[in-house]
Design a protein around this motif. Sequence first.
Motif, PDB file in Angstrom:
ATOM      1  N   VAL A   6    -130.289 -25.161 -61.915  1.00  0.00           N
ATOM      2  CA  VAL A   6    -130.337 -24.080 -60.932  1.00  0.00           C
ATOM      3  C   VAL A   6    -129.748 -22.796 -61.523  1.00  0.00           C
ATOM      4  CG1 VAL A   6    -129.564 -23.341 -58.640  1.00  0.00           C
ATOM      5  CG2 VAL A   6    -130.316 -25.708 -59.005  1.00  0.00           C
ATOM      6  N   GLY A   7    -130.562 -21.752 -61.498  1.00  0.00           N
ATOM      7  CA  GLY A   7    -130.147 -20.451 -61.995  1.00  0.00           C
ATOM      8  C   GLY A   7    -130.337 -20.263 -63.487  1.00  0.00           C
ATOM      9  N   LEU A   8    -130.862 -21.275 -64.183  1.00  0.00           N
ATOM     10  CA  LEU A   8    -131.000 -21.139 -65.637  1.00  0.00           C
ATOM     11  C   LEU A   8    -132.373 -21.520 -66.173  1.00  0.00           C
ATOM     12  CD1 LEU A   8    -129.581 -20.564 -68.396  1.00  0.00           C
ATOM     13  CD2 LEU A   8    -129.040 -23.011 -68.482  1.00  0.00           C
ATOM     14  N   ASP A   9    -132.915 -22.660 -65.733  1.00  0.00           N
ATOM     15  CA  ASP A   9    -134.104 -23.192 -66.407  1.00  0.00           C
ATOM     16  C   ASP A   9    -134.917 -24.041 -65.437  1.00  0.00           C
ATOM     17  OD1 ASP A   9    -135.469 -23.732 -69.102  1.00  0.00           O
ATOM     18  OD2 ASP A   9    -135.101 -25.767 -68.393  1.00  0.00           O
ATOM     19  N   LEU A  10    -136.227 -23.921 -65.541  1.00  0.00           N
ATOM     20  CA  LEU A  10    -137.118 -24.731 -64.707  1.00  0.00           C
ATOM     21  C   LEU A  10    -138.284 -25.184 -65.562  1.00  0.00           C
ATOM     22  CD1 LEU A  10    -138.043 -25.794 -61.910  1.00  0.00           C
ATOM     23  CD2 LEU A  10    -139.073 -23.565 -61.517  1.00  0.00           C
ATOM     24  N   GLN A  11    -138.501 -26.506 -65.622  1.00  0.00           N
ATOM     25  CA  GLN A  11    -139.578 -27.025 -66.465  1.00  0.00           C
ATOM     26  C   GLN A  11    -140.293 -28.169 -65.760  1.00  0.00           C
ATOM     27  OE1 GLN A  11    -138.659 -28.000 -70.556  1.00  0.00           O
ATOM     28  NE2 GLN A  11    -136.821 -26.737 -70.515  1.00  0.00           N
ATOM     29  N   ALA A  12    -141.567 -28.348 -66.100  1.00  0.00           N
ATOM     30  CA  ALA A  12    -142.270 -29.566 -65.729  1.00  0.00           C
ATOM     31  C   ALA A  12    -141.810 -30.620 -66.724  1.00  0.00           C
ATOM     32  CB  ALA A  12    -143.772 -29.363 -65.836  1.00  0.00           C
ATOM     33  N   ASP A  13    -141.290 -31.748 -66.215  1.00  0.00           N
ATOM     34  CA  ASP A  13    -140.602 -32.681 -67.107  1.00  0.00           C
ATOM     35  C   ASP A  13    -140.552 -34.065 -66.480  1.00  0.00           C
ATOM     36  OD1 ASP A  13    -138.488 -32.349 -69.567  1.00  0.00           O
ATOM     37  OD2 ASP A  13    -137.843 -33.926 -68.212  1.00  0.00           O
ATOM     38  N   GLY A  14    -140.795 -35.085 -67.293  1.00  0.00           N
ATOM     39  CA  GLY A  14    -140.767 -36.445 -66.769  1.00  0.00           C
ATOM     40  C   GLY A  14    -139.494 -37.205 -67.104  1.00  0.00           C
ATOM     41  N   GLY A  15    -138.562 -36.552 -67.781  1.00  0.00           N
ATOM     42  CA  GLY A  15    -137.400 -37.251 -68.331  1.00  0.00           C
ATOM     43  C   GLY A  15    -136.274 -37.472 -67.340  1.00  0.00           C
ATOM     44  N   THR A  16    -135.218 -38.128 -67.828  1.00  0.00           N
ATOM     45  CA  THR A  16    -134.055 -38.401 -66.984  1.00  0.00           C
ATOM     46  C   THR A  16    -132.914 -37.456 -67.373  1.00  0.00           C
ATOM     47  OG1 THR A  16    -133.238 -40.132 -68.467  1.00  0.00           O
ATOM     48  CG2 THR A  16    -134.695 -40.824 -66.694  1.00  0.00           C
ATOM     49  N   HIS A  17    -132.282 -36.898 -66.347  1.00  0.00           N
ATOM     50  CA  HIS A  17    -131.258 -35.870 -66.553  1.00  0.00           C
ATOM     51  C   HIS A  17    -129.995 -36.203 -65.769  1.00  0.00           C
ATOM     52  CE1 HIS A  17    -133.724 -32.818 -68.642  1.00  0.00           C
ATOM     53  NE2 HIS A  17    -134.708 -33.511 -68.098  1.00  0.00           N
ATOM     54  N   VAL A  18    -128.873 -35.621 -66.191  1.00  0.00           N
ATOM     55  CA  VAL A  18    -127.655 -35.709 -65.387  1.00  0.00           C
ATOM     56  C   VAL A  18    -127.803 -34.774 -64.181  1.00  0.00           C
ATOM     57  CG1 VAL A  18    -126.129 -36.406 -67.271  1.00  0.00           C
ATOM     58  CG2 VAL A  18    -126.502 -33.963 -66.830  1.00  0.00           C
ATOM     59  N   ALA A  19    -126.961 -34.968 -63.169  1.00  0.00           N
ATOM     60  CA  ALA A  19    -127.094 -34.220 -61.915  1.00  0.00           C
ATOM     61  C   ALA A  19    -126.411 -32.860 -61.975  1.00  0.00           C
ATOM     62  CB  ALA A  19    -126.521 -35.032 -60.764  1.00  0.00           C
ATOM     63  N   ASN A  20    -125.565 -32.647 -62.984  1.00  0.00           N
ATOM     64  CA  ASN A  20    -124.814 -31.402 -63.071  1.00  0.00           C
ATOM     65  C   ASN A  20    -124.520 -31.119 -64.553  1.00  0.00           C
ATOM     66  OD1 ASN A  20    -122.231 -29.696 -63.104  1.00  0.00           O
ATOM     67  ND2 ASN A  20    -122.787 -29.670 -60.942  1.00  0.00           N
ATOM     68  N   THR A  21    -124.638 -29.857 -64.952  1.00  0.00           N
ATOM     69  CA  THR A  21    -124.454 -29.539 -66.379  1.00  0.00           C
ATOM     70  C   THR A  21    -123.045 -29.889 -66.881  1.00  0.00           C
ATOM     71  OG1 THR A  21    -123.812 -27.252 -65.901  1.00  0.00           O
ATOM     72  CG2 THR A  21    -126.148 -27.664 -66.348  1.00  0.00           C
ATOM     73  N   SER A  22    -122.076 -30.003 -65.953  1.00  0.00           N
ATOM     74  CA  SER A  22    -120.707 -30.334 -66.385  1.00  0.00           C
ATOM     75  C   SER A  22    -120.625 -31.736 -66.994  1.00  0.00           C
ATOM     76  CB  SER A  22    -119.742 -30.231 -65.208  1.00  0.00           C
ATOM     77  OG  SER A  22    -120.117 -31.156 -64.206  1.00  0.00           O
ATOM     78  N   GLU A  23    -121.623 -32.598 -66.702  1.00  0.00           N
ATOM     79  CA  GLU A  23    -121.607 -33.961 -67.254  1.00  0.00           C
ATOM     80  C   GLU A  23    -122.029 -34.010 -68.720  1.00  0.00           C
ATOM     81  OE1 GLU A  23    -123.379 -37.139 -64.836  1.00  0.00           O
ATOM     82  OE2 GLU A  23    -123.433 -35.724 -63.176  1.00  0.00           O
ATOM     83  N   VAL A  24    -122.629 -32.934 -69.202  1.00  0.00           N
ATOM     84  CA  VAL A  24    -123.196 -32.945 -70.566  1.00  0.00           C
ATOM     85  C   VAL A  24    -122.114 -33.099 -71.632  1.00  0.00           C
ATOM     86  CG1 VAL A  24    -124.385 -31.508 -72.287  1.00  0.00           C
ATOM     87  CG2 VAL A  24    -125.291 -31.684 -69.956  1.00  0.00           C
ATOM     88  N   GLY A  25    -121.007 -32.384 -71.458  1.00  0.00           N
ATOM     89  CA  GLY A  25    -119.970 -32.367 -72.491  1.00  0.00           C
ATOM     90  C   GLY A  25    -120.188 -31.199 -73.438  1.00  0.00           C
ATOM     91  N   HIS A  26    -119.335 -31.100 -74.455  1.00  0.00           N
ATOM     92  CA  HIS A  26    -119.410 -29.960 -75.369  1.00  0.00           C
ATOM     93  C   HIS A  26    -120.648 -30.054 -76.261  1.00  0.00           C
ATOM     94  CE1 HIS A  26    -117.804 -26.550 -77.574  1.00  0.00           C
ATOM     95  NE2 HIS A  26    -118.212 -27.156 -78.674  1.00  0.00           N
ATOM     96  N   ILE A  27    -121.383 -28.949 -76.321  1.00  0.00           N
ATOM     97  CA  ILE A  27    -122.599 -28.910 -77.159  1.00  0.00           C
ATOM     98  C   ILE A  27    -122.267 -28.140 -78.437  1.00  0.00           C
ATOM     99  CG2 ILE A  27    -124.998 -28.125 -77.322  1.00  0.00           C
ATOM    100  CD1 ILE A  27    -125.040 -28.119 -74.202  1.00  0.00           C
ATOM    101  N   ARG A  28    -122.624 -28.733 -79.571  1.00  0.00           N
ATOM    102  CA  ARG A  28    -122.413 -28.040 -80.840  1.00  0.00           C
ATOM    103  C   ARG A  28    -123.784 -27.678 -81.436  1.00  0.00           C
ATOM    104  NH1 ARG A  28    -120.346 -28.842 -85.890  1.00  0.00           N
ATOM    105  NH2 ARG A  28    -120.908 -31.036 -86.025  1.00  0.00           N
TER     106      ARG A  28
END
Length: 239
Positions: A198-220
């Motif tokens: 929400v507020g960043l990106d919207l895609q047609a996608d069949g994959g599985t995602h976390v419910a909130n970006t805070s779950e991702v962890g640090h991205i390098r």
Amino acid sequence: MTEQLYQYNSYLQTFDAMVTALDEENRGIALDRTAFYPGGGGQPADRGSLQFEGITYAVTRARKIGDQVFHFLEWELTLPSLGEKVHGQLDWERRYQLMRTHTAMHILCGVIFRDYGASVTGGDMDPLQGRMDFEFETMHKDLVEKIEQAVNREVAAARPVRVDILPREDAFRIPDLIRTKINLLPEGITQVRTVEIVGLDLQADGGTHVANTSEVGHIRVVDYKSKGKINKRIYVSIE
Ligand SMILES: [Zn+2]
């Protein structure tokens, strides 16, 4: 036809189902419903297990064939019968890592489009690492750190991730989806699943995602490579 439970609930780890088809040669079992992601869109298929007749069998991969999801077993043991009940369990540690990684890839797409106007052309991932290709002529070394900071700000912003399934004609009216090449979807597809950070990106996608970006962890942002003058490949890892 296999009901793809993961499309509605990516956090589902176990499920009960019924055997609907067998591939004797490859030790594959199709089910009426499944939580196993069969691979696609750069996200690898799930692993896990199926239990029937009191024995647990390892599932080494799943694959969608036609409208059925087949689960391939590791061992040379008797397959269940058609109509038999099975209990499925995902290798959740691996799948959750893939959910975090897949969402990280969408954060990267969203940030690079927002900040540089560059579109994604492809991508691939393994648990906790991935790579994405962009039409990104102005990418250079000095941007690596900037991009890394920007993507981690989106993790910290704890943006919700929303999944919707829309009629094709509604999806085709969304400008953000048009830029991600939704027009390449085969004619026969009547519904489009969308994944929105929400507020960043919207895609047609069949994959599985976390419910909130805070779950991702640090991205390098680990590295990038030029694949020609315009095309750049960016590598990320999740910590
Ligand atoms: Zn995706």
